[in-house]
Every structure is written in C-alpha cells, then in structure tokens.
Design a protein around this motif. Structure first.
Motif, mmCIF file in Angstrom:
data_model
loop_
_atom_site.group_PDB
_atom_site.id
_atom_site.type_symbol
_atom_site.label_atom_id
_atom_site.label_comp_id
_atom_site.label_asym_id
_atom_site.label_seq_id
_atom_site.Cartn_x
_atom_site.Cartn_y
_atom_site.Cartn_z
ATOM 1 N N SER A 191 0.839 -1.209 0.000
ATOM 2 C CA SER A 191 0.000 0.000 0.000
ATOM 3 C C SER A 191 0.866 1.249 0.000
ATOM 4 C CB SER A 191 -0.920 0.002 1.224
ATOM 5 O OG SER A 191 -1.781 -1.110 1.184
ATOM 6 N N VAL A 192 1.973 1.220 0.762
ATOM 7 C CA VAL A 192 2.903 2.353 0.756
ATOM 8 C C VAL A 192 3.496 2.527 -0.643
ATOM 9 C CG1 VAL A 192 5.128 3.172 1.606
ATOM 10 C CG2 VAL A 192 3.456 2.256 3.215
ATOM 11 N N ALA A 193 3.891 1.405 -1.262
ATOM 12 C CA ALA A 193 4.464 1.461 -2.613
ATOM 13 C C ALA A 193 3.459 2.076 -3.588
ATOM 14 C CB ALA A 193 4.885 0.074 -3.069
ATOM 15 N N ALA A 194 2.178 1.720 -3.413
ATOM 16 C CA ALA A 194 1.143 2.254 -4.293
ATOM 17 C C ALA A 194 0.928 3.751 -4.043
ATOM 18 C CB ALA A 194 -0.161 1.491 -4.078
ATOM 19 N N PHE A 195 0.958 4.136 -2.767
ATOM 20 C CA PHE A 195 0.733 5.517 -2.374
ATOM 21 C C PHE A 195 1.890 6.413 -2.814
ATOM 22 C CE2 PHE A 195 -2.553 6.003 1.150
ATOM 23 C CZ PHE A 195 -3.165 7.052 0.499
ATOM 24 N N VAL A 196 3.096 6.057 -2.369
ATOM 25 C CA VAL A 196 4.249 6.937 -2.505
ATOM 26 C C VAL A 196 4.869 6.855 -3.893
ATOM 27 C CG1 VAL A 196 6.511 7.537 -1.552
ATOM 28 C CG2 VAL A 196 4.695 6.702 -0.030
ATOM 29 N N PHE A 197 5.095 5.632 -4.378
ATOM 30 C CA PHE A 197 5.823 5.464 -5.643
ATOM 31 C C PHE A 197 4.892 5.248 -6.825
ATOM 32 C CE2 PHE A 197 8.422 3.653 -2.153
ATOM 33 C CZ PHE A 197 9.385 4.652 -2.111
ATOM 34 N N LYS A 198 3.568 5.235 -6.563
ATOM 35 C CA LYS A 198 2.574 4.992 -7.619
ATOM 36 C C LYS A 198 2.877 3.692 -8.374
ATOM 37 C CE LYS A 198 0.856 9.275 -7.112
ATOM 38 N NZ LYS A 198 0.614 9.202 -5.654
ATOM 39 N N HIS A 199 3.409 2.729 -7.614
ATOM 40 C CA HIS A 199 3.760 1.456 -8.235
ATOM 41 C C HIS A 199 2.497 0.748 -8.703
ATOM 42 C CE1 HIS A 199 5.413 -2.452 -8.953
ATOM 43 N NE2 HIS A 199 6.632 -2.033 -8.666
ATOM 44 N N PRO A 200 2.418 0.380 -10.002
ATOM 45 C CA PRO A 200 1.164 -0.173 -10.530
ATOM 46 C C PRO A 200 0.769 -1.511 -9.896
ATOM 47 C CG PRO A 200 2.952 -0.360 -12.143
ATOM 48 C CD PRO A 200 3.455 0.505 -11.037
ATOM 49 N N LEU A 201 1.757 -2.235 -9.349
ATOM 50 C CA LEU A 201 1.421 -3.547 -8.789
ATOM 51 C C LEU A 201 1.138 -3.496 -7.283
ATOM 52 C CD1 LEU A 201 3.938 -5.825 -10.709
ATOM 53 C CD2 LEU A 201 1.480 -5.640 -11.035
ATOM 54 N N GLY A 202 1.302 -2.307 -6.684
ATOM 55 C CA GLY A 202 1.104 -2.193 -5.235
ATOM 56 C C GLY A 202 -0.300 -2.585 -4.804
ATOM 57 N N ASP A 203 -1.301 -1.958 -5.422
ATOM 58 C CA ASP A 203 -2.692 -2.278 -5.076
ATOM 59 C C ASP A 203 -3.037 -3.711 -5.435
ATOM 60 O OD1 ASP A 203 -3.282 0.333 -4.132
ATOM 61 O OD2 ASP A 203 -3.524 1.019 -6.192
ATOM 62 N N VAL A 204 -2.506 -4.156 -6.596
ATOM 63 C CA VAL A 204 -2.771 -5.531 -7.039
ATOM 64 C C VAL A 204 -2.271 -6.519 -5.987
ATOM 65 C CG1 VAL A 204 -2.174 -7.287 -8.765
ATOM 66 C CG2 VAL A 204 -2.707 -4.964 -9.490
ATOM 67 N N ALA A 205 -1.041 -6.295 -5.478
ATOM 68 C CA ALA A 205 -0.447 -7.204 -4.496
ATOM 69 C C ALA A 205 -1.239 -7.203 -3.196
ATOM 70 C CB ALA A 205 1.006 -6.820 -4.239
ATOM 71 N N ALA A 206 -1.583 -6.000 -2.719
ATOM 72 C CA ALA A 206 -2.301 -5.918 -1.438
ATOM 73 C C ALA A 206 -3.671 -6.583 -1.543
ATOM 74 C CB ALA A 206 -2.450 -4.456 -1.020
ATOM 75 N N LYS A 207 -4.382 -6.314 -2.643
ATOM 76 C CA LYS A 207 -5.713 -6.896 -2.818
ATOM 77 C C LYS A 207 -5.628 -8.418 -2.942
ATOM 78 C CE LYS A 207 -9.828 -6.634 -5.718
ATOM 79 N NZ LYS A 207 -10.361 -6.264 -7.044
ATOM 80 N N ALA A 208 -4.596 -8.901 -3.661
ATOM 81 C CA ALA A 208 -4.455 -10.344 -3.876
ATOM 82 C C ALA A 208 -4.067 -11.066 -2.595
ATOM 83 C CB ALA A 208 -3.413 -10.604 -4.967
ATOM 84 N N ALA A 209 -3.346 -10.371 -1.703
ATOM 85 C CA ALA A 209 -2.850 -11.009 -0.482
ATOM 86 C C ALA A 209 -3.931 -11.144 0.581
ATOM 87 C CB ALA A 209 -1.672 -10.213 0.081
ATOM 88 N N ALA A 210 -4.900 -10.205 0.576
ATOM 89 C CA ALA A 210 -5.843 -10.112 1.698
ATOM 90 C C ALA A 210 -6.593 -11.415 2.022
ATOM 91 C CB ALA A 210 -6.830 -8.972 1.454
ATOM 92 N N PRO A 211 -7.181 -12.120 1.024
ATOM 93 C CA PRO A 211 -7.903 -13.340 1.383
ATOM 94 C C PRO A 211 -6.990 -14.403 2.002
ATOM 95 C CG PRO A 211 -8.569 -12.590 -0.786
ATOM 96 C CD PRO A 211 -7.367 -11.777 -0.402
ATOM 97 N N ALA A 212 -5.733 -14.483 1.526
ATOM 98 C CA ALA A 212 -4.785 -15.431 2.120
ATOM 99 C C ALA A 212 -4.516 -15.050 3.570
ATOM 100 C CB ALA A 212 -3.489 -15.456 1.318
ATOM 101 N N GLY A 213 -4.347 -13.741 3.815
ATOM 102 C CA GLY A 213 -4.128 -13.285 5.187
ATOM 103 C C GLY A 213 -5.307 -13.610 6.084
#
Lengths: 241, 52
Positions: free
Chosen positions: A74-96
């Motif tokens: 989420s920080v990567a998505a916020f600060v660096f506008k990394h395109p995969l940041g949101d994808v990674a966080a959203k994909a990880a949540a159900p596993a968590g």
C-alpha cells in the motif's frame, strides 16, 4: 526491479516462478508435518497437545507477515505509484484472512485443553480477532466501491491505519497480563526452545511463507487479468455497434 | 494405536491439522480456479471470432 513493475513482464516472471514455489511449499509441508507429528518430542508439560504449535504458530506468524506485506504494498502504491502495489495488497488479503482464521481456530483447539476455555478476551486473542476483522473489512471495501481508483485509495488508507494493530499484537503479551504465553522464538536473547521442536516449527513456517508467495503470484495474475478484462469490456461498450 | 490417541489430546490435535489442511487446500483450489477462469475469459475477449 523496475523491469518487473511492468505488468506484462511481471506476468511472465510470475508464470515461471509459480510452479517452483508451489512445488517447494508442498515438499516443505510434507517434511514439516512429518517432523511435527513423528519426530518432535512431546512437551514435558503439555504432552502431545504441544503438536498443535506446528500449525498454530506458523499461521499466527503469517497472519501478521501478510498484513505487513499488504501495508508495504500500500505504501508502494501511495508513494511510488507502483502499478502492482494495489494488485499485491488486494491479492494477499484473502490469504491473510485464511491464515488469521487458522491461527484463531487452532488456538482455540489448543486453549481448550491447556487453559480450560476455547476463548478468553485477553489482549493477544482480542488483537488477533481485530486483525481478522481488518482483513474482512479490507476485502469488503474493494467489493463495495464501484470505481477502481477510489476503491484502491480507500483500501490503502484502511490498510495503513489498521497496521498499528500489528505491533500491538506482537507486544500484547508483554504490555498486558495475558493468558497467552510470551514469545519463545523472537526474543532478544535468542529462541528458548529445544532444536528438536524449533526445527519442525521453522520448516513449517518457511513452508507457509513459500506457499503464500506462490498463492500470491497466482492471485496477482488473476487480478491483473481481471483488470485487463475490465478495460476490454469498457472498450467494447465504447465501440460503435 | 497410541499415535492416533495423541496422549488423550486426539480430539484437539487432529482437528487442528485437519482444519489447517482443508483451509489451505481450499485457498489453493479457489485461487487456481479463478486464475484459469480469467485466463479463459481474456483468451475469449482477445479472439472474439472463436466464440461459438
């Protein structure tokens, strides 16, 4: 690294890595469960019930590790506008959420014979229950907000605000008087556990981590494809008939 | 069969391992199916002629 920020490059790397990660996870799980059930000695106080540790502790560690990954993404998505940041966080949540549920349920199965209660409202158990609700809220938020950019922004905020819970979970056993025992592995003076128990525990923990990495790649690929589908549909709707 | 008795803790130890196995396998299967489904849909969307 930047090369793989491109979803296309990421997809091809993820496709190649996935079978290795999932294969390694299965192998590690097989070895870990064998050591946990057949080789590790019973605890001198808890007897055979201590074998629950080998599925409880890795799940509990993962419940926090996955959230940490989501916060970093989420920080990567916020600060660096990394395109995969949101994808990674959203994909990880159900596993968590699954790891957290497993930590809670295996903890109850361990608590009943050792404490005499399935559940107590002590600081450790309560803060992990809150973590579970954070995962559920995070997943629900993505589903509830129609517009993707707004959903992503709200999800990042929720994730980062919820991150204060992670140190609370870790230190809950020191800050408050809890029924839950303190840390025996992550201690300043080193692990306080015989090697015969520590080895299977660490193998199970690595197995869970590698399994999560493999599943994360699978779920990120799914999410990237879902986004591509959405743009394709939008293009189709916009095209003249 | 003392192994399965788990020193009298069988009703706690085995469900802990069973539930862990079911949950992780379930997570794996649903994740994999979702990927396959989206791969098929993208394939179809990229080649609309092959829709029948």
């Amino acid at each position: 690294m930047l090369h793989y920020a491109n979803p296309q490059h990421f997809l091809s790397l993820a496709r190649r890595l996935t079978p290795w990660l999932l294969g390694a996870a299965l192998l590690l799980l097989a070895v870990g469960v064998y050591l946990a059930l057949f080789v590790a000695p019973p605890d001198y106080q808890q007897g055979e019930a201590s074998r629950i540790m080998y599925v409880h502790v890795p799940a509990a560690w993962m419940s926090m590790f996955v959230y940490g990954c989501m916060a970093a993404a989420s920080v990567a998505a916020f600060v660096f506008k990394h395109p995969l940041g949101d994808v990674a966080a959203k994909a990880a949540a159900p596993a968590g959420a699954v790891f957290t549920a497993l930590a809670l349920v295996t903890g109850m199965l361990w608590g009943k014979p050792m404490w005499g209660a399935w559940w107590v409202w002590d600081a450790r158990l309560t803060s992990v229950l809150i973590l579970f609700f954070l995962y559920i809220a995070y997943i629900a938020l993505w589903d509830a907000i129609e517009e993707p950019a707004r959903a992503a922004r709200m999800a990042r905020i929720l994730c980062l605000v919820g991150a204060v819970n992670i140190p609370i979970i870790h230190f809950s056993v020191d800050w408050w008087n809890t029924l839950h025992q303190g840390s025996t592995v992550f201690r300043m003076d080193g692990p306080k556990m015989p090697v015969s128990m520590l080895t299977p525990l660490l193998i199970m923990a690595i197995a869970y981590t590698v399994l999560f990495a493999g599943l994360l790649l699978v779920r990120m690929r799914t999410e990237i494809l879902a986004r591509r589908l959405r743009t394709l549909r939008l293009n189709l709707e916009g095209a003249p008939a | 069969m003392t192994f399965f008795a788990m020193g009298g803790y069988a009703i706690y130890v085995w469900p802990a391992y069973g539930i862990s196995a079911i949950a992780l396998i379930g997570l794996g299967v649903t994740s994999w199916r979702a990927l396959r489904r989206n791969e098929r849909l993208v394939e179809l969307a990229d080649n609309p002629d092959r829709r029948s």
